[in-house]
Motif scaffolding. Structure first.
Motif, PDB file in Angstrom:
ATOM      1  N   ARG A  25      -9.598   9.262   9.851  1.00  0.00           N
ATOM      2  CA  ARG A  25      -8.821   8.251  10.572  1.00  0.00           C
ATOM      3  C   ARG A  25      -7.400   8.176  10.032  1.00  0.00           C
ATOM      4  NH1 ARG A  25     -12.307   3.036  11.922  1.00  0.00           N
ATOM      5  NH2 ARG A  25     -14.300   4.016  12.381  1.00  0.00           N
ATOM      6  N   ARG A  26      -6.583   7.455  10.804  1.00  0.00           N
ATOM      7  CA  ARG A  26      -5.221   7.197  10.328  1.00  0.00           C
ATOM      8  C   ARG A  26      -5.177   5.797   9.739  1.00  0.00           C
ATOM      9  NH1 ARG A  26      -1.200  11.331  12.251  1.00  0.00           N
ATOM     10  NH2 ARG A  26      -2.733  12.843  12.916  1.00  0.00           N
ATOM     11  N   PRO A  27      -4.255   5.559   8.823  1.00  0.00           N
ATOM     12  CA  PRO A  27      -4.170   4.227   8.202  1.00  0.00           C
ATOM     13  C   PRO A  27      -4.092   3.088   9.217  1.00  0.00           C
ATOM     14  CG  PRO A  27      -2.775   5.742   7.026  1.00  0.00           C
ATOM     15  CD  PRO A  27      -3.327   6.506   8.200  1.00  0.00           C
ATOM     16  N   ALA A  28      -3.423   3.334  10.344  1.00  0.00           N
ATOM     17  CA  ALA A  28      -3.259   2.257  11.325  1.00  0.00           C
ATOM     18  C   ALA A  28      -4.594   1.795  11.889  1.00  0.00           C
ATOM     19  CB  ALA A  28      -2.352   2.726  12.459  1.00  0.00           C
ATOM     20  N   GLU A  29      -5.623   2.657  11.786  1.00  0.00           N
ATOM     21  CA  GLU A  29      -6.923   2.299  12.353  1.00  0.00           C
ATOM     22  C   GLU A  29      -7.810   1.600  11.338  1.00  0.00           C
ATOM     23  OE1 GLU A  29      -8.597   5.811  14.528  1.00  0.00           O
ATOM     24  OE2 GLU A  29      -6.718   6.690  13.876  1.00  0.00           O
ATOM     25  N   LEU A  30      -7.272   1.303  10.155  1.00  0.00           N
ATOM     26  CA  LEU A  30      -8.091   0.689   9.114  1.00  0.00           C
ATOM     27  C   LEU A  30      -7.744  -0.782   8.942  1.00  0.00           C
ATOM     28  CD1 LEU A  30      -7.900   3.406   6.310  1.00  0.00           C
ATOM     29  CD2 LEU A  30      -9.599   3.180   8.113  1.00  0.00           C
ATOM     30  N   SER A  31      -8.695  -1.531   8.366  1.00  0.00           N
ATOM     31  CA  SER A  31      -8.425  -2.930   8.031  1.00  0.00           C
ATOM     32  C   SER A  31      -7.623  -2.990   6.730  1.00  0.00           C
ATOM     33  CB  SER A  31      -9.737  -3.669   7.854  1.00  0.00           C
ATOM     34  OG  SER A  31     -10.373  -3.216   6.677  1.00  0.00           O
ATOM     35  N   GLY A  32      -7.132  -4.175   6.410  1.00  0.00           N
ATOM     36  CA  GLY A  32      -6.323  -4.347   5.204  1.00  0.00           C
ATOM     37  C   GLY A  32      -7.058  -3.907   3.952  1.00  0.00           C
ATOM     38  N   MET A  89      -0.197  -1.338 -11.012  1.00  0.00           N
ATOM     39  CA  MET A  89      -0.617  -2.019  -9.793  1.00  0.00           C
ATOM     40  C   MET A  89       0.274  -3.227  -9.573  1.00  0.00           C
ATOM     41  SD  MET A  89      -4.694  -1.699  -9.917  1.00  0.00           S
ATOM     42  CE  MET A  89      -5.455  -0.170 -10.456  1.00  0.00           C
ATOM     43  N   ASP A  90       0.947  -3.213  -8.432  1.00  0.00           N
ATOM     44  CA  ASP A  90       1.914  -4.268  -8.132  1.00  0.00           C
ATOM     45  C   ASP A  90       1.306  -5.228  -7.111  1.00  0.00           C
ATOM     46  OD1 ASP A  90       4.085  -5.824  -7.766  1.00  0.00           O
ATOM     47  OD2 ASP A  90       5.337  -4.295  -6.831  1.00  0.00           O
ATOM     48  N   GLU A  91       0.753  -6.298  -7.578  1.00  0.00           N
ATOM     49  CA  GLU A  91       0.102  -7.289  -6.711  1.00  0.00           C
ATOM     50  C   GLU A  91      -0.760  -6.627  -5.635  1.00  0.00           C
ATOM     51  OE1 GLU A  91       1.920 -10.772  -5.890  1.00  0.00           O
ATOM     52  OE2 GLU A  91       3.504 -10.611  -7.373  1.00  0.00           O
ATOM     53  N   PRO A  92      -1.687  -5.778  -6.027  1.00  0.00           N
ATOM     54  CA  PRO A  92      -2.390  -4.991  -5.007  1.00  0.00           C
ATOM     55  C   PRO A  92      -3.286  -5.823  -4.110  1.00  0.00           C
ATOM     56  CG  PRO A  92      -3.405  -4.664  -7.138  1.00  0.00           C
ATOM     57  CD  PRO A  92      -2.173  -5.481  -7.379  1.00  0.00           C
ATOM     58  N   LEU A  93      -3.651  -7.010  -4.538  1.00  0.00           N
ATOM     59  CA  LEU A  93      -4.605  -7.782  -3.748  1.00  0.00           C
ATOM     60  C   LEU A  93      -3.948  -8.883  -2.921  1.00  0.00           C
ATOM     61  CD1 LEU A  93      -7.460  -8.154  -6.382  1.00  0.00           C
ATOM     62  CD2 LEU A  93      -7.051  -6.317  -4.765  1.00  0.00           C
ATOM     63  N   SER A  94      -2.631  -9.016  -3.045  1.00  0.00           N
ATOM     64  CA  SER A  94      -2.011 -10.211  -2.470  1.00  0.00           C
ATOM     65  C   SER A  94      -2.006 -10.214  -0.949  1.00  0.00           C
ATOM     66  CB  SER A  94      -0.588 -10.371  -2.999  1.00  0.00           C
ATOM     67  OG  SER A  94       0.171  -9.261  -2.626  1.00  0.00           O
ATOM     68  N   ASN A  95      -2.168  -9.034  -0.319  1.00  0.00           N
ATOM     69  CA  ASN A  95      -2.176  -9.023   1.144  1.00  0.00           C
ATOM     70  C   ASN A  95      -3.581  -9.151   1.736  1.00  0.00           C
ATOM     71  OD1 ASN A  95       0.538  -8.814   1.247  1.00  0.00           O
ATOM     72  ND2 ASN A  95       0.607  -6.652   1.757  1.00  0.00           N
ATOM     73  N   TYR A 102       0.803  -1.235   0.000  1.00  0.00           N
ATOM     74  CA  TYR A 102       0.000   0.000   0.000  1.00  0.00           C
ATOM     75  C   TYR A 102       0.828   1.274   0.000  1.00  0.00           C
ATOM     76  CZ  TYR A 102      -2.865  -3.757   1.935  1.00  0.00           C
ATOM     77  OH  TYR A 102      -3.444  -4.960   2.167  1.00  0.00           O
ATOM     78  N   GLY A 103       1.939   1.305   0.763  1.00  0.00           N
ATOM     79  CA  GLY A 103       2.760   2.517   0.798  1.00  0.00           C
ATOM     80  C   GLY A 103       2.005   3.731   1.271  1.00  0.00           C
ATOM     81  N   GLN A 150      -9.511  -1.811   3.694  1.00  0.00           N
ATOM     82  CA  GLN A 150      -9.700  -0.360   3.675  1.00  0.00           C
ATOM     83  C   GLN A 150      -8.413   0.350   3.297  1.00  0.00           C
ATOM     84  OE1 GLN A 150     -11.131  -0.180   7.649  1.00  0.00           O
ATOM     85  NE2 GLN A 150     -13.280  -0.015   7.043  1.00  0.00           N
ATOM     86  N   ARG A 151      -7.295  -0.159   3.809  1.00  0.00           N
ATOM     87  CA  ARG A 151      -5.999   0.444   3.444  1.00  0.00           C
ATOM     88  C   ARG A 151      -5.785   0.344   1.941  1.00  0.00           C
ATOM     89  NH1 ARG A 151      -1.946  -1.769   8.161  1.00  0.00           N
ATOM     90  NH2 ARG A 151      -3.483  -1.490   9.800  1.00  0.00           N
ATOM     91  N   GLN A 152      -6.149  -0.828   1.420  1.00  0.00           N
ATOM     92  CA  GLN A 152      -6.012  -1.037  -0.014  1.00  0.00           C
ATOM     93  C   GLN A 152      -6.827   0.004  -0.786  1.00  0.00           C
ATOM     94  OE1 GLN A 152      -4.037  -3.353  -1.816  1.00  0.00           O
ATOM     95  NE2 GLN A 152      -4.697  -1.671  -3.110  1.00  0.00           N
ATOM     96  N   ARG A 153      -8.017   0.309  -0.271  1.00  0.00           N
ATOM     97  CA  ARG A 153      -8.856   1.299  -0.941  1.00  0.00           C
ATOM     98  C   ARG A 153      -8.252   2.685  -0.866  1.00  0.00           C
ATOM     99  NH1 ARG A 153     -14.391  -0.932  -0.969  1.00  0.00           N
ATOM    100  NH2 ARG A 153     -14.107  -2.883   0.128  1.00  0.00           N
ATOM    101  N   VAL A 154      -7.583   2.985   0.273  1.00  0.00           N
ATOM    102  CA  VAL A 154      -6.925   4.292   0.385  1.00  0.00           C
ATOM    103  C   VAL A 154      -5.865   4.412  -0.708  1.00  0.00           C
ATOM    104  CG1 VAL A 154      -5.543   5.811   1.836  1.00  0.00           C
ATOM    105  CG2 VAL A 154      -7.331   4.415   2.866  1.00  0.00           C
ATOM    106  N   ALA A 155      -5.088   3.350  -0.856  1.00  0.00           N
ATOM    107  CA  ALA A 155      -4.040   3.357  -1.881  1.00  0.00           C
ATOM    108  C   ALA A 155      -4.652   3.557  -3.263  1.00  0.00           C
ATOM    109  CB  ALA A 155      -3.239   2.060  -1.829  1.00  0.00           C
TER     110      ALA A 155
END
Lengths: 272, 353
Positions: B129-136, B157-163, B84-85, B138-143
């Motif tokens: 919110r901060r990224p740390a308060e989101l689920s995986g 997109m570099d394997e965006p769904l693998s996590n 996500y970065g 949701q973080r993916q959606r932020v990215a």
């Protein structure tokens, strides 16, 4: 695993002894600082506390206010000069693939291996020919030289722990390298950088040897000023203790602030 | 909007050749998937397009501009990273709006844009919110939101769904597809997951050892794999690859004898046939004892083993037979059989049975 009562008792006793050895001089100093001269050699806790010693050290002939100012300026300037430089250097060492990076980094760190006593004389000669003896500038220069390599090493540890992904994402978002450092790296490394800043402040604040050799009257710092209390009338312990309290308390407060960050900083790299 | 051309791209790390001379044109508006096992050079290729990795040789064009010497920030490419970065010290809203901030947009306008974009990926309630308060997920959606908030020339997109966990991956896959349809922005997508590749791609480039083995639509890659590697890589369950010999139109291998093939080639070959193109029959050209039965719900995968060769067929869901009992497979009426050269692995012929 349950440990025997004996081993736990032994552990407690050892800890108590260590605590006593470590804390006794400090407690003694704090007590003596508030004692009358005639009580100074008395170990008893039963005495009339007084603030007179603190008044005395700030008035003639001691005038510790001047040394306090010098210490503050030298330590503050050292932090302000070394931290920005160290942060950028640490970033470079952490991120850029350059030739001889390891040797270069080792060279920076190796300056810490040289005992201060060995280089104090060359420094003295250098500053004498520059006409900078007994100036704050000389002390700042020396302290920046001492502190910066150490701080580079410290901050590098914090930057190493920052995932590269965030930086690359910022570049893709349109940020230049400097912008990335400003917007992403520095805020993320802030706890580490603050820790390092306080640490270098403490190092400089307590620095004794260079301040002793390179100053005489105008630029003396608090640790050096302490030596003035050894007079021909004998050691003025109550005044020396009061001055000691004055030196210790700011550091003590800083340590309280830093403590939280410091443990966080040490564990930051542990979990990737 | 632009097409991307890679011309004779080479990447070396010291003596290690990561990407040997690659040519690839990504058409305007298409969804190109780079698919391959890990270490095949797909991520390196993408990072070279992004500008995060130097190119040893060759040129990359975005539209008519050679971008070789442009830093990432000047290429107008947005990228979604595997991890996500995100910027952990910023709120979700500030994360999403950061590309606009860099382009000097006013604070009010940035907020508005971030809000609209966040709505699009269903992050509306999380802006502060901060990224740390989101689920995986949701973080993916932020990215993702951060990538689409400006209209870049190209998405990477570099394997965006693998996590993400399996269920979320399927949902996000559909959302990505929908998003691409809606925005129509050229997308390059790196994955090692063939299902993602098949479902998302308008074209798939399959890489092996840094080389593009096949570049084609998902349908054609599935029905006409260029070589044994592609044949074995695409499709789940994997295609049966049976080593044997062909002579006079008859393919023979342990437990297998298939006559009536094209009489042209002869010699050692590998026969490829997908499990869904084999049915369970009373008698058939493929026979042996049952090695395993796997119920998939809508069908049963039946595997037979004969002298070390496993062959798998898709049978009816209610198929029941004890292990080690004999079973026979026959090609279905619409079966496609592929013959591959046993030496270099290239496809010689494909024929319907």
């Amino acid at each position: 695993m349950k440990r025997s009562v004996l081993s736990r008792a032994a552990e407690t006793i050892i800890l108590l002894v260590v605590c006593f050895v470590a804390l006794f001089p400090i407690v003694w100093m704090f007590l003596t600082a508030f004692k009358n001269p005639r009580d100074a050699y008395d170990i008893s806790l039963n005495f009339q506390p007084t603030l007179q010693n603190f008044v005395t050290i700030f008035s003639n002939p001691w005038n510790l206010g001047h040394a306090l100012l010098n210490s503050t300026i030298v330590a503050g300037a050292t932090v302000l000069l070394s931290i920005p430089a160290a942060a950028l250097a640490a970033y470079s060492f952490s991120r850029f693939r350059m030739k001889a990076r390891k040797s270069l980094f080792f060279a920076v760190i190796s300056t810490q291996f040289v005992p201060a006593v060995v280089i104090v004389l060359p420094f003295f000669l250098m500053f004498r020919s520059l006409g900078l003896l007994d100036t704050r500038i000389a002390l700042v220069v020396v302290n920046v030289a001492i502190v910066t390599p150490f701080v580079i090493w410290m901050i590098k540890g914090f930057i190493d722990a920052i995932p590269l992904d965030s930086e690359e994402a910022a570049m893709m978002d349109g940020a230049s390298r400097l912008r990335v450092i400003r917007d992403i790296v520095l805020p993320m490394a802030a706890p580490g950088i603050i820790t390092s800043a306080i640490f270098s402040f403490i190092l400089t604040w307590n620095e004794f040897l260079f301040a002793l050799i390179l100053t005489r009257r105008h630029a003396t710092t608090l640790p050096v000023a302490l030596t003035n209390f050894r007079t021909e009338r004998g050691d003025l312990w109550e005044l020396m203790s009061a001055a000691g309290v004055l030196i210790t308390v700011p550091i003590f407060l800083l340590a309280l602030v830093i403590q939280k960050h410091f443990t966080r900083g040490m564990t930051a790299g542990a979990v990737k | 909007m632009a097409d991307i051309r890679l011309v004779d791209i080479v990447k070396k790390y010291g003596d290690f050749l990561a990407v040997p001379r690659q040519n690839l044109t990504i058409e305007d508006g298409e969804f190109l998937v780079l698919l391959g096992p890990s270490g095949c050079g797909k991520t390196t290729t993408m990072r070279m397009i992004a500008g995060l990795e130097d190119i040893t040789e060759g040129q990359i064009f975005v539209g008519d501009t050679c971008v070789n010497d442009l830093p990432p920030k000047d290429r107008d490419i947005a990228m979604v990273f595997q991890n996500y970065g995100l910027y952990p010290h910023m709120t979700v809203g500030d994360n999403i709006a950061y590309p606009l901030k860099l382009r000097g947009m006013s604070r009010a306008e940035r907020r508005e844009q971030a809000r609209i974009t966040a709505e699009k990926v269903e992050l509306g309630p999380y802006l502060n919110r901060r990224p740390a308060e989101l689920s995986g997920g949701q973080r993916q959606r932020v990215a993702l939101a951060r990538a689409i908030i400006r209209r870049p020339k190209l998405f990477l997109m570099d394997e965006p769904l693998s996590n993400l966990d399996a269920k979320l991956r399927v949902t996000m896959r559909a959302e990505l597809k929908h998003l691409h349809h809606e925005l129509g922005i050229t997308t390059v997508y790196v994955t090692h997951d063939q299902t993602e590749a098949m479902t998302l791609a308008s074209r798939i480039a399959i890489l092996n050892h840094g080389r593009i083995v096949q570049l084609d639509t998902p349908e054609r890659i599935y029905s006409e794999p260029a070589d044994i590697f592609v044949a074995g890589f695409i499709g789940n369950p994997a295609m049966n690859l049976i080593a044997g010999e062909i002579r006079g139109g008859v393919f023979e291998a342990p437990a297998v004898r298939i006559p009536g093939l094209d009489a042209g080639p002869s010699g050692p070959v590998v026969l490829g046939v997908r499990p869904e193109h084999l049915r369970i029959a009373e008698t058939g050209p493929i026979a042996g004892p049952i090695f395993a039965n796997e119920l998939l719900g809508d069908s049963t995968l039946v595997t037979l083993r004969q002298r070390g060769t496993h062959i798998c067929a898709r049978g009816p869901a209610d198929f029941r037979r004890e292990l080690d009992q004999p079973v026979s497979f026959a090609p279905t009426p619409d079966a496609r059989l592929h013959l591959f050269d046993a030496e270099n692995g290239n496809r010689i012929a494909t024929q319907s049975f």
